[in-house]
Write a protein that holds these residues in place. Structure first.
Motif, PDB file in Angstrom:
ATOM      1  N   HIS A 180      -7.028  71.497  94.050  1.00  0.00           N
ATOM      2  CA  HIS A 180      -6.450  71.175  95.358  1.00  0.00           C
ATOM      3  C   HIS A 180      -7.540  70.839  96.373  1.00  0.00           C
ATOM      4  CE1 HIS A 180      -2.455  72.157  94.013  1.00  0.00           C
ATOM      5  NE2 HIS A 180      -2.848  73.347  93.595  1.00  0.00           N
ATOM      6  N   SER A 181      -8.724  71.431  96.219  1.00  0.00           N
ATOM      7  CA  SER A 181      -9.848  71.073  97.095  1.00  0.00           C
ATOM      8  C   SER A 181     -10.300  69.639  96.823  1.00  0.00           C
ATOM      9  CB  SER A 181     -11.017  72.040  96.884  1.00  0.00           C
ATOM     10  OG  SER A 181     -10.644  73.358  97.211  1.00  0.00           O
ATOM     11  N   ARG A 183      -8.453  67.314  95.607  1.00  0.00           N
ATOM     12  CA  ARG A 183      -7.373  66.442  96.071  1.00  0.00           C
ATOM     13  C   ARG A 183      -7.443  66.248  97.594  1.00  0.00           C
ATOM     14  NH1 ARG A 183      -1.756  66.320  97.160  1.00  0.00           N
ATOM     15  NH2 ARG A 183      -0.622  64.797  95.873  1.00  0.00           N
ATOM     16  N   LYS A 184      -7.707  67.335  98.317  1.00  0.00           N
ATOM     17  CA  LYS A 184      -7.823  67.228  99.769  1.00  0.00           C
ATOM     18  C   LYS A 184      -9.008  66.352 100.165  1.00  0.00           C
ATOM     19  CE  LYS A 184      -5.703  71.717 100.822  1.00  0.00           C
ATOM     20  NZ  LYS A 184      -5.937  73.102 101.317  1.00  0.00           N
ATOM     21  N   THR A 185     -10.136  66.497  99.438  1.00  0.00           N
ATOM     22  CA  THR A 185     -11.307  65.669  99.715  1.00  0.00           C
ATOM     23  C   THR A 185     -11.001  64.199  99.471  1.00  0.00           C
ATOM     24  OG1 THR A 185     -12.761  67.499  99.061  1.00  0.00           O
ATOM     25  CG2 THR A 185     -13.733  65.294  99.140  1.00  0.00           C
ATOM     26  N   VAL A 187      -8.020  62.744  99.551  1.00  0.00           N
ATOM     27  CA  VAL A 187      -7.081  62.287 100.575  1.00  0.00           C
ATOM     28  C   VAL A 187      -7.795  62.074 101.904  1.00  0.00           C
ATOM     29  CG1 VAL A 187      -5.063  62.955 101.948  1.00  0.00           C
ATOM     30  CG2 VAL A 187      -5.058  63.314  99.468  1.00  0.00           C
ATOM     31  N   ALA A 188      -8.747  62.950 102.222  1.00  0.00           N
ATOM     32  CA  ALA A 188      -9.473  62.839 103.490  1.00  0.00           C
ATOM     33  C   ALA A 188     -10.297  61.559 103.561  1.00  0.00           C
ATOM     34  CB  ALA A 188     -10.380  64.050 103.689  1.00  0.00           C
ATOM     35  N   LEU A 199      -1.612  58.212  99.479  1.00  0.00           N
ATOM     36  CA  LEU A 199      -0.890  59.408  99.048  1.00  0.00           C
ATOM     37  C   LEU A 199       0.137  59.079  97.979  1.00  0.00           C
ATOM     38  CD1 LEU A 199      -0.197  61.452 102.324  1.00  0.00           C
ATOM     39  CD2 LEU A 199      -1.793  61.974 100.486  1.00  0.00           C
TER      40      LEU A 199
END
Length: 375
Positions: A180-181, A183-185, A187-188, A199
């Protein structure tokens, strides 16, 4: 003004093609050095996609991501270890019983009898090309000796497999822990202009990979079930094959690599049939279809697994994979052929999900280009 805009578009196109060519050449140069790592990462990503939902569910209960990853991962390893240990133990018991029941002299005599029966069943013109009984026994004995001598190389291959498996396990644990980290990176890093499309692309790729894995396990279950049913039918006609559940499970799990699974199950089936039927006159003189000599039901077993492989390859996989990843069965067959030509069995393993991902990317690019005036 229009001419200037057209010139700018041509310059952008040429620049893009130049970058693509340079990037492809660079990847081609370094691929031999990074291919092993890339393949390990791909396998780790597939295992991560398979275990992610279980890890997330457990994390919601115990509120600890690292502990959830370790519990799920080692539970899977424990189950696989129990299965392999049980299978190897029972197979070793059968081999031990076989070695106590049959001494080398008896084995040589069996080979001689087998050579006799095989030669007698052939037409006269073909029997001239078959060596004498003693030569036949000597040839088989040499084959067994060479098989025993190859155990050292087999042990080396097993050692290499274990090293690769440990590395894939480490990558899988890292991906599960930081998924999830990551994935967040990712997406950011998407600009606001393409945020919604990015997305959607990530979500569709994740769904496609998950659907592919579900389809693969359905196909593996089908192969395992068909193999078990086929072995049961062979036992009804006197094949005397034991451990059929284990053999079916091995064939099903190995089916995750296309064209390999059913034949992996065939090897222990033939070995067990030989050990169980040595000294059995009926099994030694068995004829496939009443015509073809098939001592110890060996050719019956080969034919059964070939039928399973054909059913799986031409009916089950195209139908299930087409529904799970949204590809036409013809496109799946073409992608499997291309993947097999480029990378062999591994290429066939990754061909379908890679094609599905490329389709998703292409669809998203076309959507963005069509609606670029709204962005």
């Amino acid at each position: 003004m229009i001419k200037k805009t057209e010139n700018q578009d041509y310059i952008k196109l040429i620049y893009t093609l130049f970058i693509i060519i340079i990037s492809s050449f660079f990847i081609w140069l370094i691929w031999p050095f990074i291919s092993d790592v890339i393949l390990k990462l791909v396998f780790a990503f597939l295992f991560t996609s398979l275990l992610l939902s279980s890890v997330d569910s457990l994390e919601r209960k115990i509120k600890n991501r690292g502990m959830s990853v370790l519990i799920v991962t080692f539970f899977v390893i424990f189950v696989i270890g129990i299965f392999l240990t049980s299978f190897i133990s029972q197979l070793s018991n059968q081999a031990s019983e076989f070695s106590q029941r049959v001494n080398p002299q008896t084995l040589t005599q069996e080979f001689n009898n087998l050579g006799n029966k095989f030669t007698e069943s052939l037409p006269d013109f073909a029997s001239n090309f078959i060596p004498s009984n003693n030569d036949f026994a000597i040839t088989l004995s040499k084959f067994i000796d060479s098989a025993l001598n190859s155990l050292a190389s087999l042990a080396g291959a097993v050692g290499g497999f274990l090293i690769n498996a440990i590395m894939i396990l480490i990558f899988t644990i890292i991906l599960l822990s930081e998924y999830h980290s990551f994935r967040k990176t990712l997406v950011a890093g998407i600009s606001n202009k393409f945020f919604e499309s990015g997305l959607k692309l990530i979500f569709n790729i994740e769904q496609s990979v998950s659907s592919y894995l579900r389809g693969q396990f359905i196909a593996a279950f089908s192969v395992g079930l068909m193999s078990i049913l086929g072995l049961v039918i062979l036992n009804l006609i006197g094949a005397n094959i034991s451990l059929i559940i284990f053999i079916g499970i091995i064939a099903g799990v190995a089916n995750l690599i296309p064209l390999v699974g059913p034949f992996v199950g065939m090897i222990p089936a033939i070995l067990i049939a030989f050990m169980n039927n040595i000294g059995n006159e009926i099994a030694t003189s068995h004829l496939l279809f009443g015509i073809i000599p098939s001592p110890f039901f060996i050719f019956d077993i080969i034919l059964m697994f070939m039928i399973v492989q054909q059913i799986e390859g031409t009916m089950i996989t195209p139908a299930i994979m087409g529904k799970s990843v949204g590809l036409h069965p013809l496109m799946i067959m073409i992608s499997l052929l291309i993947g097999g030509t480029i990378l062999g069995p591994l290429g066939m393993l990754f061909a379908v999900p890679a094609t599905a991902i490329l389709k998703i990317i292409f669809q998203e690019i076309m959507f963005v280009r069509k609606n670029s005036h709204l962005l």
